[in-house]
Design a protein around this motif. Sequence first.
Motif, PDB file in Angstrom:
ATOM      1  N   GLU A  62      11.246 -50.753 -24.635  1.00 20.60           N
ATOM      2  CA  GLU A  62      12.620 -50.478 -25.061  1.00 20.60           C
ATOM      3  C   GLU A  62      12.931 -48.990 -25.133  1.00 20.60           C
ATOM      4  O   GLU A  62      14.095 -48.594 -25.076  1.00 20.60           O
ATOM      5  CB  GLU A  62      12.876 -51.116 -26.431  1.00 20.60           C
ATOM      6  CG  GLU A  62      12.765 -52.629 -26.449  1.00 20.60           C
ATOM      7  CD  GLU A  62      13.939 -53.314 -25.770  1.00 20.60           C
ATOM      8  OE1 GLU A  62      14.908 -52.618 -25.397  1.00 20.60           O
ATOM      9  OE2 GLU A  62      13.890 -54.541 -25.609  1.00 20.60           O
ATOM     10  N   GLY A  63      11.894 -48.149 -25.280  1.00 15.49           N
ATOM     11  CA  GLY A  63      12.139 -46.720 -25.389  1.00 15.49           C
ATOM     12  C   GLY A  63      10.872 -45.930 -25.135  1.00 15.49           C
ATOM     13  O   GLY A  63       9.763 -46.412 -25.358  1.00 15.49           O
ATOM     14  N   LYS A  64      11.023 -44.688 -24.648  1.00 13.63           N
ATOM     15  CA  LYS A  64       9.873 -43.873 -24.272  1.00 13.63           C
ATOM     16  C   LYS A  64      10.198 -42.406 -24.490  1.00 13.63           C
ATOM     17  O   LYS A  64      11.276 -41.930 -24.127  1.00 13.63           O
ATOM     18  CB  LYS A  64       9.512 -44.106 -22.802  1.00 13.63           C
ATOM     19  CG  LYS A  64       8.309 -43.344 -22.284  1.00 13.63           C
ATOM     20  CD  LYS A  64       8.057 -43.695 -20.825  1.00 13.63           C
ATOM     21  CE  LYS A  64       6.790 -43.037 -20.292  1.00 13.63           C
ATOM     22  NZ  LYS A  64       6.918 -41.560 -20.241  1.00 13.63           N
ATOM     23  N   THR A  65       9.267 -41.668 -25.129  1.00 17.87           N
ATOM     24  CA  THR A  65       9.330 -40.219 -25.217  1.00 17.87           C
ATOM     25  C   THR A  65       7.996 -39.680 -24.735  1.00 17.87           C
ATOM     26  O   THR A  65       7.109 -40.437 -24.314  1.00 17.87           O
ATOM     27  CB  THR A  65       9.603 -39.747 -26.658  1.00 17.87           C
ATOM     28  OG1 THR A  65       8.448 -40.013 -27.470  1.00 17.87           O
ATOM     29  CG2 THR A  65      10.816 -40.449 -27.255  1.00 17.87           C
ATOM     30  N   ARG A  79       8.006 -47.576 -27.373  1.00 18.80           N
ATOM     31  CA  ARG A  79       8.514 -48.592 -28.298  1.00 18.80           C
ATOM     32  C   ARG A  79       8.768 -49.874 -27.513  1.00 18.80           C
ATOM     33  O   ARG A  79       9.552 -49.893 -26.574  1.00 18.80           O
ATOM     34  CB  ARG A  79       9.792 -48.118 -28.989  1.00 18.80           C
ATOM     35  CG  ARG A  79      10.335 -49.074 -30.047  1.00 18.80           C
ATOM     36  CD  ARG A  79      11.501 -48.474 -30.797  1.00 18.80           C
ATOM     37  NE  ARG A  79      11.093 -47.357 -31.631  1.00 18.80           N
ATOM     38  CZ  ARG A  79      10.816 -47.465 -32.938  1.00 18.80           C
ATOM     39  NH1 ARG A  79      10.896 -48.628 -33.543  1.00 18.80           N
ATOM     40  NH2 ARG A  79      10.460 -46.395 -33.625  1.00 18.80           N
TER      41      ARG A  79
END
Length: 228
Positions: free
Chosen positions: A31-34, A39
């Motif tokens: 759902e999300g990446k940095t 996530r």
Amino acid sequence: MLTGLSWLALEVKYLERARSFYEETLELTLEGKTDSELRFSAGSTDLVLRRPDGVPRGGLHTHYAFSIPSGEYDDWWDRLSETYDLEEAEFGSSRSLYLYDPDGNCVELGQQSVDGPGIDGIFEVVLEVEALERAADLYGELGFETVDVGDDRKRVRMDGPMALELWEPHLGLADARGGVHVDLGFETDDLDAVVSAVSERVCSLERASDTTAVIRDPDGHVLTVTEA
């Protein structure tokens, strides 16, 4: 008092290696990446994978359990057993399988009453604690209820937004260990009550906003509680 588990954060050494396991092997949706964090969606709960470059850190060698629909269990076993040396345990009429992720977390997939398809929630997290009675008292103040005490007196199982197991240091099923410095996110319908219940029992408590408090318990676990 606590109404839901928002996230479980784990510490990983290499993001891409961890991503491959959770995205390809366990079929979770990213759902999300940095640069330092991934996530994934696991039903109503997020699984966060975090490199060790800040605080709070994610949990180390954390044993936790994903919910899967009962009818999918055999398919999961057949597929995962081609690559992993799985272990199995039965709890009444339900079965669970156990395997390890690349960072040494013991991942359980257990039959639960969920819709799926695939992984649909986290139903158990195990924390390592130094003093069992002290930890059980603290989490009891947060609304968890003790439902079982291990015969060896080294573990307590509590029911709440999910099953919470508190373990003094030992090896459990599949040689699992309780997690250290685990980062958990919770939802509540009364943040003031949460703060009042634990303010004298924890190492630190910060009101990050009117609706969020960050708590560090005596064993170093971090609880971020947000009022919905």
